[in-house]
Design an enzyme around this catalytic site. Sequence first.
Site, mmCIF file in Angstrom:
data_model
loop_
_atom_site.group_PDB
_atom_site.id
_atom_site.type_symbol
_atom_site.label_atom_id
_atom_site.label_comp_id
_atom_site.label_asym_id
_atom_site.label_seq_id
_atom_site.Cartn_x
_atom_site.Cartn_y
_atom_site.Cartn_z
ATOM 1 N N HIS A 187 0.803 -1.215 0.000
ATOM 2 C CA HIS A 187 0.000 0.000 0.000
ATOM 3 C C HIS A 187 0.838 1.268 0.000
ATOM 4 C CE1 HIS A 187 -2.971 -2.999 0.261
ATOM 5 N NE2 HIS A 187 -3.782 -2.098 -0.268
ATOM 6 N N ARG A 294 -10.774 3.040 -2.539
ATOM 7 C CA ARG A 294 -10.271 2.205 -1.438
ATOM 8 C C ARG A 294 -10.694 2.852 -0.111
ATOM 9 N NH1 ARG A 294 -5.573 1.230 -5.036
ATOM 10 N NH2 ARG A 294 -5.195 -1.002 -5.068
ATOM 11 N N ARG A 330 -15.560 0.515 -2.864
ATOM 12 C CA ARG A 330 -15.242 -0.820 -2.345
ATOM 13 C C ARG A 330 -15.435 -0.800 -0.839
ATOM 14 N NH1 ARG A 330 -9.338 -3.350 -2.877
ATOM 15 N NH2 ARG A 330 -8.751 -1.793 -1.338
ATOM 16 N N GLU A 429 -10.477 -11.438 -7.042
ATOM 17 C CA GLU A 429 -9.067 -11.421 -6.641
ATOM 18 C C GLU A 429 -8.672 -12.715 -5.942
ATOM 19 O OE1 GLU A 429 -8.489 -7.893 -4.258
ATOM 20 O OE2 GLU A 429 -10.349 -8.181 -3.188
ATOM 21 N N ASN A 452 -3.688 -7.379 -8.145
ATOM 22 C CA ASN A 452 -2.622 -7.447 -7.137
ATOM 23 C C ASN A 452 -2.796 -8.703 -6.284
ATOM 24 O OD1 ASN A 452 -2.190 -4.910 -8.134
ATOM 25 N ND2 ASN A 452 -3.116 -3.849 -6.411
ATOM 26 N N ASP A 453 -4.023 -8.881 -5.804
ATOM 27 C CA ASP A 453 -4.269 -10.065 -4.995
ATOM 28 C C ASP A 453 -4.439 -11.300 -5.862
ATOM 29 O OD1 ASP A 453 -4.134 -9.348 -2.250
ATOM 30 O OD2 ASP A 453 -5.901 -8.102 -2.554
ATOM 31 N N ARG A 463 2.451 -10.857 -1.588
ATOM 32 C CA ARG A 463 2.795 -9.622 -2.316
ATOM 33 C C ARG A 463 3.707 -8.693 -1.517
ATOM 34 N NH1 ARG A 463 -3.193 -6.728 -2.645
ATOM 35 N NH2 ARG A 463 -2.185 -4.712 -2.756
#
Length: 571
Positions: A187, A294, A330, A429, A452-453, A463
């Site tokens: 992040h 986010r 989200r 994801e 990403n996930d 990650r």
Amino acid sequence: MYHGISVSPGIAIGNSLLYASFVPQPWPEKVEEGLQEKELTQYKAGVNAAKNELIALCARLEKSDPEKARIFSAHQDILCDIAMDEEIRDAISGAFSAQAAVSQVFGAYAEAIAEAPDSIIRERSADLLDVRARLLRCMQGQPERDLSALEEPVILVSHDLLPSDTASLNPEKILGIVTEVGGATSHSAIIARSYGIPAVLGASGVTASVRPDTLVVVDALEGWIYPEPDTELLRSYREKEARFKKQREDERVWLAAEPIMRDGTQVKVELNVGRATAQELDNARYLDGVGLFRTEFLYMGRDILPGEEEQVAAYTRVLQAFRGKPVTIRTLDVGGDKKLNCLDLPAEENPFLGNRALRLCFEHPDVFMTQLRACLRASVAGEMWLMFPMVGSLDDLRRAKALLQEAKNGLDMKQIPYANNIKVGIMVEIPSIAIMADKAAQEADFASIGTNDLTQYTMAADRMNLAVSQYYQMYNPALFRLIGQVAKAFYTMGKQVAVCGEMGGDQLASAVLLGLGIRQLSMGLSGVAQIKKNICKLDAPRTAELARNVCDLDTAGEVEAYLKKQLAYIL
Ligand code: PEP
Ligand code: MG
């Protein structure tokens, strides 16, 4: 010199700030008889120091950010509150240590306020805890470490940066970021990219060698960090910096371009929003909407949860800025590498495989319901799409939708309005839901692929763990095959599919995504101009051929080499 992963491109040259989050030293609960005077002096000195900090902060922020200045002015009132001051002095006379007295009295007031029926008053409890933290730090003689209050621009050098640290930083004062841990999709990396701050993460050993307040060159194009460079190196990097800035400026003209491929195929380019900064919202006119908000950033770096009113205001602000364009909110995605002060999350052996995101919301229905209600109430301000993260099964989706219905019923009972056209979608994801996409597409209005996930879980490579970064392969053909299947399943049902993970803003991967039929790419602001430019230079049949070939290759290395060669004309 040191090497790490470039996660946000650019060159930064400036003085170092060695940063570590403040961790208070433990204090004694009680002190011996006769030492009260000393404790009282420590308390008074702490109040004075905290007051001076707040006065200086207000003066500094008055012009640049009057809203923040008002908050810190209110903090001065809290600090000097007569009732609390009296109680603290009484507690010290009763042989409590000064720090214990401050901690208890502020804590008790914050708790009482947190119970208030009026949500606006309830939310002030966070300010009390904020002031308490400042006062305790001053009493321990520790300097200010608030990244929102820097006076001079610096290169931030740190072992690690918590999301709460990055959530509060003032991007205008951060020239570059260097950390010893963290990877390309951590992040800290996402935040650095969203602000366009050059960043190199995973540069092990760097904090031991960079001296405070000394010149550092950060080459976030190649991943190099040069502490105390000589004149020759400095000169060449000043030139490299100027070249990079010029290239970025040239690209900026593409920000306003219509993302249409050469054969006329229209693509939607949307924004990933974190802190919903003024810069992000000011550029709304160049974007087709928000593909990912986010919301966890509302919850980070604070001691109590954001209340319903605060959330309604935050979501409304984004919906209004995008004036009727879709804004995909989200729901809370914490756990994994995202810890919260305001929610007690037990340590887990495998946090990324543990109680994260939707799973955590199911465990804390009160937190989830507050957010769902806030989303519903804000939905009247624009076009809201609601999206659940980390959906692993149809059970997850059904359970989340049932809770959403419950939130709607609650509002109906109170005759509180909400939009009746909210689309409800899932993030894809977790591989299990990608494999079940044909079924999921029957129950979700849309999908957004969190690459990403999806990469982390498909490749079984954490990650955040540098030791396995070679296994975290975004270009592995497996990922493209899986994404192709998801896209096909949703399109068959006439439903939309977006990509909101970092692949969407990646020059090579985005061309393949277009070839797999994806027509909605969402990314941080810093990637928008470049990706729009690429879209305008590509054509759909050629990207389809590219995607077919990529899915037929064997390894990530082959894919990368192939794409670099095939796309050389647009890079
Ligand atoms: C993703 O996983 O791709 C995503 C967009 O979510 P986050 O990076 O916030 O986990
Ligand atoms: Mg994710």
